[in-house]
Design a protein around this motif. Sequence first.
Motif, PDB file in Angstrom:
ATOM      1  N   ALA A  51     -91.642  -4.580  -7.029  1.00 22.24           N
ATOM      2  CA  ALA A  51     -91.128  -5.021  -5.734  1.00 22.24           C
ATOM      3  C   ALA A  51     -89.849  -4.261  -5.375  1.00 22.24           C
ATOM      4  O   ALA A  51     -89.667  -3.841  -4.223  1.00 22.24           O
ATOM      5  CB  ALA A  51     -90.871  -6.531  -5.760  1.00 22.24           C
ATOM      6  N   LEU A  52     -88.973  -4.077  -6.353  1.00 20.18           N
ATOM      7  CA  LEU A  52     -87.740  -3.329  -6.129  1.00 20.18           C
ATOM      8  C   LEU A  52     -88.055  -1.885  -5.750  1.00 20.18           C
ATOM      9  O   LEU A  52     -87.470  -1.322  -4.825  1.00 20.18           O
ATOM     10  CB  LEU A  52     -86.880  -3.398  -7.397  1.00 20.18           C
ATOM     11  N   ASN A  53     -89.017  -1.302  -6.443  1.00 17.40           N
ATOM     12  CA  ASN A  53     -89.444   0.073  -6.154  1.00 17.40           C
ATOM     13  C   ASN A  53     -90.009   0.187  -4.738  1.00 17.40           C
ATOM     14  O   ASN A  53     -89.702   1.135  -4.021  1.00 17.40           O
ATOM     15  CB  ASN A  53     -90.488   0.513  -7.187  1.00 17.40           C
ATOM     16  N   GLN A  54     -90.820  -0.770  -4.327  1.00 14.94           N
ATOM     17  CA  GLN A  54     -91.396  -0.738  -2.979  1.00 14.94           C
ATOM     18  C   GLN A  54     -90.314  -0.814  -1.910  1.00 14.94           C
ATOM     19  O   GLN A  54     -90.400  -0.139  -0.891  1.00 14.94           O
ATOM     20  CB  GLN A  54     -92.385  -1.898  -2.800  1.00 14.94           C
ATOM     21  N   LYS A  55     -89.307  -1.621  -2.171  1.00 14.09           N
ATOM     22  CA  LYS A  55     -88.236  -1.812  -1.180  1.00 14.09           C
ATOM     23  C   LYS A  55     -87.274  -0.627  -1.131  1.00 14.09           C
ATOM     24  O   LYS A  55     -86.826  -0.230  -0.063  1.00 14.09           O
ATOM     25  CB  LYS A  55     -87.470  -3.091  -1.493  1.00 14.09           C
ATOM     26  N   THR A  56     -86.948  -0.057  -2.282  1.00 21.89           N
ATOM     27  CA  THR A  56     -85.909   0.977  -2.355  1.00 21.89           C
ATOM     28  C   THR A  56     -86.450   2.393  -2.506  1.00 21.89           C
ATOM     29  O   THR A  56     -85.705   3.349  -2.294  1.00 21.89           O
ATOM     30  CB  THR A  56     -84.977   0.714  -3.554  1.00 21.89           C
ATOM     31  N   LYS A  57     -87.694   2.532  -2.941  1.00 23.80           N
ATOM     32  CA  LYS A  57     -88.314   3.841  -3.229  1.00 23.80           C
ATOM     33  C   LYS A  57     -87.659   4.551  -4.412  1.00 23.80           C
ATOM     34  O   LYS A  57     -87.874   5.739  -4.623  1.00 23.80           O
ATOM     35  CB  LYS A  57     -88.308   4.765  -1.992  1.00 23.80           C
ATOM     36  N   VAL A  58     -86.847   3.816  -5.173  1.00 25.22           N
ATOM     37  CA  VAL A  58     -86.261   4.359  -6.408  1.00 25.22           C
ATOM     38  C   VAL A  58     -87.306   4.180  -7.511  1.00 25.22           C
ATOM     39  O   VAL A  58     -87.876   3.092  -7.650  1.00 25.22           O
ATOM     40  CB  VAL A  58     -84.950   3.621  -6.772  1.00 25.22           C
ATOM     41  N   PRO A  59     -87.580   5.232  -8.288  1.00 29.10           N
ATOM     42  CA  PRO A  59     -88.591   5.107  -9.350  1.00 29.10           C
ATOM     43  C   PRO A  59     -88.237   4.007 -10.365  1.00 29.10           C
ATOM     44  O   PRO A  59     -87.067   3.810 -10.696  1.00 29.10           O
ATOM     45  CB  PRO A  59     -88.577   6.479 -10.029  1.00 29.10           C
ATOM     46  N   ILE A  60     -89.269   3.326 -10.833  1.00 28.91           N
ATOM     47  CA  ILE A  60     -89.087   2.266 -11.829  1.00 28.91           C
ATOM     48  C   ILE A  60     -88.391   2.830 -13.071  1.00 28.91           C
ATOM     49  O   ILE A  60     -87.517   2.192 -13.647  1.00 28.91           O
ATOM     50  CB  ILE A  60     -90.435   1.604 -12.177  1.00 28.91           C
ATOM     51  N   ALA A  61     -88.759   4.034 -13.476  1.00 30.91           N
ATOM     52  CA  ALA A  61     -88.141   4.650 -14.658  1.00 30.91           C
ATOM     53  C   ALA A  61     -86.623   4.774 -14.491  1.00 30.91           C
ATOM     54  O   ALA A  61     -85.875   4.625 -15.461  1.00 30.91           O
ATOM     55  CB  ALA A  61     -88.754   6.018 -14.926  1.00 30.91           C
ATOM     56  N   GLU A  62     -86.176   5.018 -13.265  1.00 35.18           N
ATOM     57  CA  GLU A  62     -84.736   5.119 -13.018  1.00 35.18           C
ATOM     58  C   GLU A  62     -84.049   3.785 -13.272  1.00 35.18           C
ATOM     59  O   GLU A  62     -82.971   3.719 -13.856  1.00 35.18           O
ATOM     60  CB  GLU A  62     -84.474   5.595 -11.586  1.00 35.18           C
ATOM     61  N   TYR A  63     -84.673   2.693 -12.841  1.00 32.28           N
ATOM     62  CA  TYR A  63     -84.103   1.368 -13.101  1.00 32.28           C
ATOM     63  C   TYR A  63     -84.092   1.058 -14.595  1.00 32.28           C
ATOM     64  O   TYR A  63     -83.144   0.461 -15.106  1.00 32.28           O
ATOM     65  CB  TYR A  63     -84.883   0.291 -12.346  1.00 32.28           C
ATOM     66  N   ILE A  64     -85.128   1.468 -15.296  1.00 33.60           N
ATOM     67  CA  ILE A  64     -85.173   1.228 -16.746  1.00 33.60           C
ATOM     68  C   ILE A  64     -84.075   2.031 -17.445  1.00 33.60           C
ATOM     69  O   ILE A  64     -83.366   1.512 -18.318  1.00 33.60           O
ATOM     70  CB  ILE A  64     -86.575   1.552 -17.308  1.00 33.60           C
ATOM     71  N   ARG A  65     -83.884   3.295 -17.046  1.00 32.29           N
ATOM     72  CA  ARG A  65     -82.797   4.103 -17.631  1.00 32.29           C
ATOM     73  C   ARG A  65     -81.440   3.481 -17.331  1.00 32.29           C
ATOM     74  O   ARG A  65     -80.558   3.443 -18.194  1.00 32.29           O
ATOM     75  CB  ARG A  65     -82.860   5.543 -17.113  1.00 32.29           C
ATOM     76  N   GLU A  66     -81.269   2.971 -16.114  1.00 30.68           N
ATOM     77  CA  GLU A  66     -80.014   2.317 -15.752  1.00 30.68           C
ATOM     78  C   GLU A  66     -79.767   1.088 -16.628  1.00 30.68           C
ATOM     79  O   GLU A  66     -78.648   0.850 -17.085  1.00 30.68           O
ATOM     80  CB  GLU A  66     -80.040   1.907 -14.277  1.00 30.68           C
ATOM     81  N   GLY A  67     -80.824   0.323 -16.874  1.00 31.71           N
ATOM     82  CA  GLY A  67     -80.695  -0.850 -17.739  1.00 31.71           C
ATOM     83  C   GLY A  67     -80.313  -0.467 -19.163  1.00 31.71           C
ATOM     84  O   GLY A  67     -79.481  -1.116 -19.791  1.00 31.71           O
TER      85      GLY A  67
END
Length: 73
Positions: free
Chosen positions: A22-38
């Motif tokens: 859902a976050l990816n759909q809204k922001t177009k930021v790749p899921i992998a980027e969020y995982i790396r950030e975490g």
Amino acid sequence: MERKKVSTTVYITYDQNVMLKALNQKTKVPIAEYIREGIDLVLERHRNLLPGQMLLIQEEPKRGERRTPPADH
């Protein structure tokens, strides 16, 4: 500067997957980027447990604290 990435597999919960998509759909930021950030957030939170440079001068312990001997290598 972009660092070389290493491929790995992680298992996340169903709910985590739904929310990341859902976050990816809204922001177009790749899921992998969020995982790396975490991962970066976890590493920062626990940086005191990671190896690093040793102090050249041992700080004096505060009143009531014991001095810990250096770790054997």
